[in-house]
Design a protein around this motif. Sequence first.
Motif, PDB file in Angstrom:
ATOM      1  N   CYS A 146      52.847  22.717  34.045  1.00 58.34           N
ATOM      2  CA  CYS A 146      53.852  23.093  35.036  1.00 58.34           C
ATOM      3  C   CYS A 146      54.928  23.988  34.423  1.00 58.34           C
ATOM      4  CB  CYS A 146      54.498  21.843  35.637  1.00 58.34           C
ATOM      5  SG  CYS A 146      53.413  20.969  36.778  1.00 58.34           S
ATOM      6  N   GLY A 147      55.148  25.140  35.047  1.00 58.87           N
ATOM      7  CA  GLY A 147      56.154  26.088  34.588  1.00 58.87           C
ATOM      8  C   GLY A 147      55.729  26.942  33.416  1.00 58.87           C
ATOM      9  N   LYS A 148      54.554  26.683  32.846  1.00 52.91           N
ATOM     10  CA  LYS A 148      54.070  27.477  31.722  1.00 52.91           C
ATOM     11  C   LYS A 148      53.262  28.665  32.237  1.00 52.91           C
ATOM     12  CE  LYS A 148      53.649  23.295  28.854  1.00 52.91           C
ATOM     13  NZ  LYS A 148      54.704  23.539  27.876  1.00 52.91           N
ATOM     14  N   LEU A 149      53.291  29.761  31.501  1.00 56.36           N
ATOM     15  CA  LEU A 149      52.527  30.953  31.853  1.00 56.36           C
ATOM     16  C   LEU A 149      51.226  30.957  31.064  1.00 56.36           C
ATOM     17  CD1 LEU A 149      52.203  33.775  33.159  1.00 56.36           C
ATOM     18  CD2 LEU A 149      53.452  34.710  31.185  1.00 56.36           C
ATOM     19  N   VAL A 150      50.110  31.017  31.792  1.00 60.35           N
ATOM     20  CA  VAL A 150      48.781  31.055  31.174  1.00 60.35           C
ATOM     21  C   VAL A 150      48.186  32.433  31.427  1.00 60.35           C
ATOM     22  CG1 VAL A 150      46.499  29.993  31.077  1.00 60.35           C
ATOM     23  CG2 VAL A 150      48.508  28.582  31.617  1.00 60.35           C
ATOM     24  N   MET A 151      47.694  33.059  30.362  1.00 59.27           N
ATOM     25  CA  MET A 151      47.093  34.384  30.468  1.00 59.27           C
ATOM     26  C   MET A 151      45.789  34.438  29.687  1.00 59.27           C
ATOM     27  SD  MET A 151      50.368  36.916  29.922  1.00 59.27           S
ATOM     28  CE  MET A 151      51.024  36.127  28.444  1.00 59.27           C
ATOM     29  N   ASP A 152      44.928  35.371  30.073  1.00 54.97           N
ATOM     30  CA  ASP A 152      43.756  35.699  29.273  1.00 54.97           C
ATOM     31  C   ASP A 152      43.803  37.188  28.957  1.00 54.97           C
ATOM     32  OD1 ASP A 152      41.474  37.345  30.954  1.00 54.97           O
ATOM     33  OD2 ASP A 152      42.817  36.181  32.243  1.00 54.97           O
ATOM     34  N   ILE A 153      42.999  37.622  27.996  1.00 55.83           N
ATOM     35  CA  ILE A 153      42.940  39.044  27.649  1.00 55.83           C
ATOM     36  C   ILE A 153      41.508  39.575  27.773  1.00 55.83           C
ATOM     37  CG2 ILE A 153      44.972  38.966  26.153  1.00 55.83           C
ATOM     38  CD1 ILE A 153      42.938  38.952  23.756  1.00 55.83           C
ATOM     39  N   ALA A 154      40.708  38.955  28.624  1.00 54.24           N
ATOM     40  CA  ALA A 154      39.298  39.329  28.748  1.00 54.24           C
ATOM     41  C   ALA A 154      39.137  40.752  29.274  1.00 54.24           C
ATOM     42  CB  ALA A 154      38.583  38.347  29.675  1.00 54.24           C
ATOM     43  N   SER A 155      38.083  41.425  28.811  1.00 57.22           N
ATOM     44  CA  SER A 155      37.814  42.791  29.249  1.00 57.22           C
ATOM     45  C   SER A 155      37.169  42.842  30.626  1.00 57.22           C
ATOM     46  CB  SER A 155      36.892  43.489  28.238  1.00 57.22           C
ATOM     47  OG  SER A 155      37.508  43.573  26.976  1.00 57.22           O
ATOM     48  N   PHE A 156      36.486  41.779  31.028  1.00 52.00           N
ATOM     49  CA  PHE A 156      35.822  41.722  32.331  1.00 52.00           C
ATOM     50  C   PHE A 156      36.309  40.463  33.043  1.00 52.00           C
ATOM     51  CE2 PHE A 156      33.110  43.877  29.283  1.00 52.00           C
ATOM     52  CZ  PHE A 156      32.946  45.106  29.906  1.00 52.00           C
ATOM     53  N   LYS A 157      36.893  40.651  34.214  1.00 49.63           N
ATOM     54  CA  LYS A 157      37.639  39.575  34.856  1.00 49.63           C
ATOM     55  C   LYS A 157      36.826  38.717  35.819  1.00 49.63           C
ATOM     56  CE  LYS A 157      41.364  40.844  32.720  1.00 49.63           C
ATOM     57  NZ  LYS A 157      41.854  40.059  31.569  1.00 49.63           N
ATOM     58  N   LYS A 158      35.647  39.160  36.194  1.00 54.47           N
ATOM     59  CA  LYS A 158      34.876  38.374  37.163  1.00 54.47           C
ATOM     60  C   LYS A 158      34.494  37.004  36.613  1.00 54.47           C
ATOM     61  CE  LYS A 158      30.549  40.659  35.832  1.00 54.47           C
ATOM     62  NZ  LYS A 158      29.479  41.568  36.294  1.00 54.47           N
ATOM     63  N   TYR A 159      34.539  36.865  35.306  1.00 47.91           N
ATOM     64  CA  TYR A 159      34.162  35.599  34.686  1.00 47.91           C
ATOM     65  C   TYR A 159      35.323  34.610  34.578  1.00 47.91           C
ATOM     66  CZ  TYR A 159      30.061  38.269  33.233  1.00 47.91           C
ATOM     67  OH  TYR A 159      28.933  39.050  33.227  1.00 47.91           O
ATOM     68  N   VAL A 160      36.552  35.051  34.791  1.00 41.24           N
ATOM     69  CA  VAL A 160      37.700  34.208  34.468  1.00 41.24           C
ATOM     70  C   VAL A 160      38.336  33.528  35.677  1.00 41.24           C
ATOM     71  CG1 VAL A 160      38.172  35.769  32.550  1.00 41.24           C
ATOM     72  CG2 VAL A 160      39.536  35.949  34.623  1.00 41.24           C
ATOM     73  N   LEU A 161      38.096  34.039  36.886  1.00 41.14           N
ATOM     74  CA  LEU A 161      38.867  33.580  38.041  1.00 41.14           C
ATOM     75  C   LEU A 161      38.594  32.128  38.400  1.00 41.14           C
ATOM     76  CD1 LEU A 161      38.803  36.766  40.287  1.00 41.14           C
ATOM     77  CD2 LEU A 161      40.570  35.991  38.692  1.00 41.14           C
ATOM     78  N   ASP A 162      37.362  31.668  38.250  1.00 40.09           N
ATOM     79  CA  ASP A 162      37.072  30.261  38.541  1.00 40.09           C
ATOM     80  C   ASP A 162      37.898  29.335  37.647  1.00 40.09           C
ATOM     81  OD1 ASP A 162      35.307  30.757  40.568  1.00 40.09           O
ATOM     82  OD2 ASP A 162      33.504  30.528  39.338  1.00 40.09           O
ATOM     83  N   GLY A 163      38.122  29.748  36.420  1.00 38.76           N
ATOM     84  CA  GLY A 163      38.920  28.938  35.509  1.00 38.76           C
ATOM     85  C   GLY A 163      40.356  28.816  35.973  1.00 38.76           C
ATOM     86  N   TYR A 164      40.925  29.895  36.493  1.00 42.09           N
ATOM     87  CA  TYR A 164      42.310  29.834  36.989  1.00 42.09           C
ATOM     88  C   TYR A 164      42.419  28.933  38.215  1.00 42.09           C
ATOM     89  CZ  TYR A 164      43.994  33.437  33.813  1.00 42.09           C
ATOM     90  OH  TYR A 164      44.367  34.130  32.691  1.00 42.09           O
ATOM     91  N   ARG A 165      41.386  28.893  39.030  1.00 39.52           N
ATOM     92  CA  ARG A 165      41.414  28.027  40.214  1.00 39.52           C
ATOM     93  C   ARG A 165      41.500  26.556  39.835  1.00 39.52           C
ATOM     94  NH1 ARG A 165      36.965  31.607  41.695  1.00 39.52           N
ATOM     95  NH2 ARG A 165      37.787  33.298  42.988  1.00 39.52           N
ATOM     96  N   ALA A 166      41.056  26.227  38.633  1.00 42.23           N
ATOM     97  CA  ALA A 166      41.082  24.829  38.186  1.00 42.23           C
ATOM     98  C   ALA A 166      42.460  24.383  37.705  1.00 42.23           C
ATOM     99  CB  ALA A 166      40.063  24.634  37.059  1.00 42.23           C
TER     100      ALA A 166
END
Length: 249
Positions: A71-91
């Motif tokens: 809560c209140g923390k900023l989470v980021m990724d630096i992946a070159s292709f984003k279609k693989y990461v969005l499901d993880g953010y939904r969790a």
Amino acid sequence: MRVGIIGAGKMGLWLKREISALHEVYLHDVDERKSEKPLGELVSDSDVIIVAVGFRDVSKVLQGLSAMPLCGKLVMDIASFKKYVLDGYRALPDCALAATVHPMFGPGAESIKGKKVVVMEVPGRQGVEMAEDFFRGLGARVVRGSLDDHEKYVRYTIALSYAVGLALARIYSKYGDALEKYGGTSFRYLSIYVESLLGDPSAELYAEEARDVLDEFIEALRAKGMPRPTMDPAEAYELFYRALSTLGY
């Protein structure tokens, strides 16, 4: 600010070096020998968490963070292709901030200062402005991007470049020193590029992302006529030879 980096690969270590100039940085990796903090402790102690693992592994890491205090923390990724990461953010819990980021350079860069970093909104999440401020504070040239446009165009700017480079590397390897004997400026430039790709363990995965545009590439090979230049060809030629000079040619 306290920053946690997950992933002790080349880019994770490079980010740690750059960010440490301004912030307190902690590192975690699946290899315990490379970790400075256990994952749970890193999350608890960090204000910003950057996931710096292979693009196909980001979602799994994000899902592993989902039960932690974000809560209140900023989470980021630096992946070159984003279609693989969005499901993880939904969790992630609704109270977590998030943004997806693409540094448009590799760990060979001398510094982050002046380098382009594309920052994009994670659908349904706040945090993109905070991410922009974070990278701008490091001295990067921050550009707001669109996820849809990013996924469309990185197939050309990154994936296709890797696919072409690896194809050339495979051809060049068949003929060895003979090519060096008869190679000129273009060969010198391209051969250095393809050799650099061979040190990237993700090169084949990057090249695979070009599969949807290879037909377009082959069609372009067969086409005739010169496309309209996007810069002065004389200036481009001068820059090309300046690059060759740096390569010792």
